[in-house]
Enzyme design. Structure first.
Site, PDB file in Angstrom:
ATOM      1  N   ILE A  12     -12.847   3.359   8.111  1.00 44.65           N
ATOM      2  CA  ILE A  12     -14.022   2.758   8.563  1.00 44.65           C
ATOM      3  C   ILE A  12     -14.281   3.098  10.077  1.00 44.65           C
ATOM      4  O   ILE A  12     -15.326   2.461  10.602  1.00 44.65           O
ATOM      5  CB  ILE A  12     -12.514   1.357   8.792  1.00 44.65           C
ATOM      6  CG1 ILE A  12     -11.782   1.503   7.366  1.00 44.65           C
ATOM      7  CG2 ILE A  12     -13.486   0.061   9.237  1.00 44.65           C
ATOM      8  CD1 ILE A  12     -10.997   0.376   7.048  1.00 44.65           C
ATOM      9  N   TYR A 141       3.968  -1.340   7.188  1.00 46.45           N
ATOM     10  CA  TYR A 141       2.773  -1.355   7.457  1.00 46.45           C
ATOM     11  C   TYR A 141       2.852  -3.191   7.973  1.00 46.45           C
ATOM     12  O   TYR A 141       2.573  -2.955   9.062  1.00 46.45           O
ATOM     13  CB  TYR A 141       2.036  -1.102   6.144  1.00 46.45           C
ATOM     14  CG  TYR A 141       0.940  -1.182   7.032  1.00 46.45           C
ATOM     15  CD1 TYR A 141       0.172  -1.019   8.026  1.00 46.45           C
ATOM     16  CD2 TYR A 141       0.040  -1.886   6.045  1.00 46.45           C
ATOM     17  CE1 TYR A 141      -1.222  -0.801   8.433  1.00 46.45           C
ATOM     18  CE2 TYR A 141      -1.462  -2.199   5.794  1.00 46.45           C
ATOM     19  CZ  TYR A 141      -2.010  -1.989   7.164  1.00 46.45           C
ATOM     20  OH  TYR A 141      -3.093  -1.817   6.921  1.00 46.45           O
TER      21      TYR A 141
HETATM   22  N1  UFG Z   1      -3.867   0.779  -8.319  1.00 42.94           N
HETATM   23  C1  UFG Z   1      -3.219   1.554  -9.692  1.00 42.94           C
HETATM   24  N2  UFG Z   1      -3.724   2.385  -9.917  1.00 42.94           N
HETATM   25  C2  UFG Z   1      -3.699   2.905  -8.224  1.00 42.94           C
HETATM   26  C3  UFG Z   1      -3.822   3.110  -7.464  1.00 42.94           C
HETATM   27  C4  UFG Z   1      -4.102   0.723  -7.614  1.00 42.94           C
HETATM   28  O1  UFG Z   1      -3.369  -0.029 -10.626  1.00 42.94           O
HETATM   29  O2  UFG Z   1      -3.926   4.309  -8.552  1.00 42.94           O
HETATM   30  C5  UFG Z   1      -3.844  -0.807  -8.424  1.00 42.94           C
HETATM   31  C6  UFG Z   1      -2.102  -1.627  -7.413  1.00 42.94           C
HETATM   32  O3  UFG Z   1      -1.406  -1.819  -7.871  1.00 42.94           O
HETATM   33  C7  UFG Z   1      -3.435  -3.141  -7.102  1.00 42.94           C
HETATM   34  C8  UFG Z   1      -4.883  -2.461  -7.275  1.00 42.94           C
HETATM   35  O4  UFG Z   1      -4.787  -1.466  -7.740  1.00 42.94           O
HETATM   36  O5  UFG Z   1      -3.192  -3.837  -7.859  1.00 42.94           O
HETATM   37  C9  UFG Z   1      -5.140  -2.150  -5.321  1.00 42.94           C
HETATM   38  O6  UFG Z   1      -4.540  -1.048  -5.043  1.00 42.94           O
HETATM   39  P1  UFG Z   1      -4.698  -0.231  -3.723  1.00 42.94           P
HETATM   40  O7  UFG Z   1      -3.704   0.142  -3.532  1.00 42.94           O
HETATM   41  O8  UFG Z   1      -6.150  -0.032  -3.801  1.00 42.94           O
HETATM   42  O9  UFG Z   1      -4.916  -1.570  -2.520  1.00 42.94           O
HETATM   43  P2  UFG Z   1      -4.368  -2.206  -1.911  1.00 42.94           P
HETATM   44  O10 UFG Z   1      -4.193  -4.290  -2.610  1.00 42.94           O
HETATM   45  O11 UFG Z   1      -2.531  -1.876  -2.206  1.00 42.94           O
HETATM   46  O12 UFG Z   1      -3.690  -2.557  -0.378  1.00 42.94           O
HETATM   47  C10 UFG Z   1      -5.109  -2.404   0.534  1.00 42.94           C
HETATM   48  C11 UFG Z   1      -4.694  -2.119   1.375  1.00 42.94           C
HETATM   49  C12 UFG Z   1      -3.825  -2.287   2.149  1.00 42.94           C
HETATM   50  C13 UFG Z   1      -4.478  -3.610   2.572  1.00 42.94           C
HETATM   51  C14 UFG Z   1      -4.832  -4.237   1.560  1.00 42.94           C
HETATM   52  C15 UFG Z   1      -4.823  -5.848   1.880  1.00 42.94           C
HETATM   53  O13 UFG Z   1      -4.883  -0.761   1.412  1.00 42.94           O
HETATM   54  O14 UFG Z   1      -3.677  -1.431   4.043  1.00 42.94           O
HETATM   55  O15 UFG Z   1      -5.144  -3.561   0.634  1.00 42.94           O
HETATM   56  O16 UFG Z   1      -5.354  -6.556   0.614  1.00 42.94           O
HETATM   57  F1  UFG Z   1      -3.323  -4.533   3.043  1.00 42.94           F
END
Ligand code: UFG
Length: 329
Positions: A12, A141
């Site tokens: 970012i 975090y």
């Molecule tokens: N997911 C999958 N497979 C993957 C990766 C993710 O199914 O390989 C799913 C996760 O379970 C989740 C969604 O896709 O339901 C989004 O996952 P991300 O890992 O892309 O993002 P997160 O929502 O876990 O987290 C991100 C940031 C955090 C922040 C959050 C706020 O990494 O720092 O968004 O919405 F806090």
């Protein structure tokens, strides 16, 4: 303005450097390069490879470059890692912010724009999430960022000249439109890049974490915001700050997409089958995270340009397909 961007070699932060330079600001970058990439920062931008703990040298650079304001992106941001190594998160994200603020105080720099996260809301007790929604982070975090928020409110209370904007990010995605910079994490955990890696053959398949959530298609719903839209809000915030301001804004698109919907959109954009497996839930994933960002639109005139998920994925695809190894040669 003269702006210090911490984490300016990261995902970012590097987009912020780009936009600030294009808008005619003088930019200085501080990055430890633990997760950032030197190649992401233009050669003409002064660059300091410092750790946030180096209060003295940071004070000197603030004075030397007559910095007017700081955009603080530098942070560790992996939920799972934070559970395994909490002290690293509190040291870098929370104590790191104390050191940076101390340097700012020493140098008389008063304007601060801080990257916080939707992870400070934990499992939210309402949907969509407003800035006033209760903050109950559920992992180190989220807590490391929540503690920093509290500290910033205290500092703002103590110093009436301090000027503060806190942004709570939802799911940041995409890359700058010319495809020259983008997301490049050593360990990539995010959904969209991992889908694209599976399509490129860089990964065998994408694992969908959980299909039994209480959502229409059983997969988690998230609010994805394009990195350039997100960064744009920071420029508006920095130029709008006046002494005594304490502002907090959610930054999301307000549109929720399930994991399956993201997969479907990606298939349309890249015109390629994406090898997929359906596995158990990932620990700690809230069912739905959806922002209400009306406050940023109202008060900062924020107007996100990317409203179509396919466009967001297209920018990410352009970056990944042209840089299959990220910034590595
Ligand atoms: N997911 C999958 N497979 C993957 C990766 C993710 O199914 O390989 C799913 C996760 O379970 C989740 C969604 O896709 O339901 C989004 O996952 P991300 O890992 O892309 O993002 P997160 O929502 O876990 O987290 C991100 C940031 C955090 C922040 C959050 C706020 O990494 O720092 O968004 O919405 F806090």
């Amino acid at each position: 303005m003269n702006i210090l961007v911490t984490g300016g070699a990261g995902y970012i932060g590097s987009h912020a450097v780009r936009q600030l330079c294009e808008a005619g600001h003088e930019v200085v970058v501080l990055d430890s390069l633990v997760t950032g990439h030197r190649e992401a920062v233009p050669d003409e931008v002064p660059f300091y490879q410092y750790d946030l703990a180096q209060t003295g040298p940071i004070t000197e650079l603030l004075v030397k470059h007559q910095v007017d304001g700081v955009m603080h992106f530098a942070a560790l941001a992996l939920v799972g890692e934070s559970v395994r190594q909490p002290l690293m998160y509190y040291a870098n994200n929370t104590a790191g912010a104390v050191s940076l603020l101390t340097a700012m105080k020493n140098a008389g720099v008063k304007k601060f724009v801080f990257s916080s996260t939707a992870a400070t809301y934990g499992e939210p007790n309402e949907t969509p999430i407003y800035e006033t929604t209760a903050q109950t982070p559920i992992n180190p975090y989220g807590r490391s960022k929540w503690f920093t928020e509290q500290m910033l409110y205290d500092e703002a209370h103590a110093d009436p000249m301090f000027a503060l904007t806190i942004f709570r990010y939802f799911n940041v995605a995409g890359a700058t439109t010319d495809g020259t910079i983008g997301e490049a994490h050593d360990v990539e955990t995010h959904l969209i890049p991992n889908i694209l890696f599976a399509a490129m053959g860089k990964k065998d398949k994408i694992s969908v974490f959980g299909t039994d959530y209480q959502t229409p298609d059983g997969t988690c719903i998230r609010d994805y915001v394009h990195v350039d839209d997100l960064v744009n809000a920071h420029l508006s915030a920095m130029t709008a700050l006046t002494p005594g301001d304490v502002r907090v804004y959610n930054l999301g698109s307000g549109n929720g997409y399930s994991v399956r919907e993201i997969l479907d959109a990606a298939k349309i954009v890249i015109q390629h089958e994406i090898p997929t497996e359906y596995v158990d839930r990932r620990k700690g994933d809230p069912t739905v995270l959806l922002a209400n960002s009306d406050k940023a639109k109202r008060e900062l005139g924020w107007n996100p340009k990317y409203t179509d998920m396919k466009e967001i994925i297209e920018t990410a695809w352009r970056w990944h397909i042209s840089h299959p190894n990220g910034f590595a040669k």
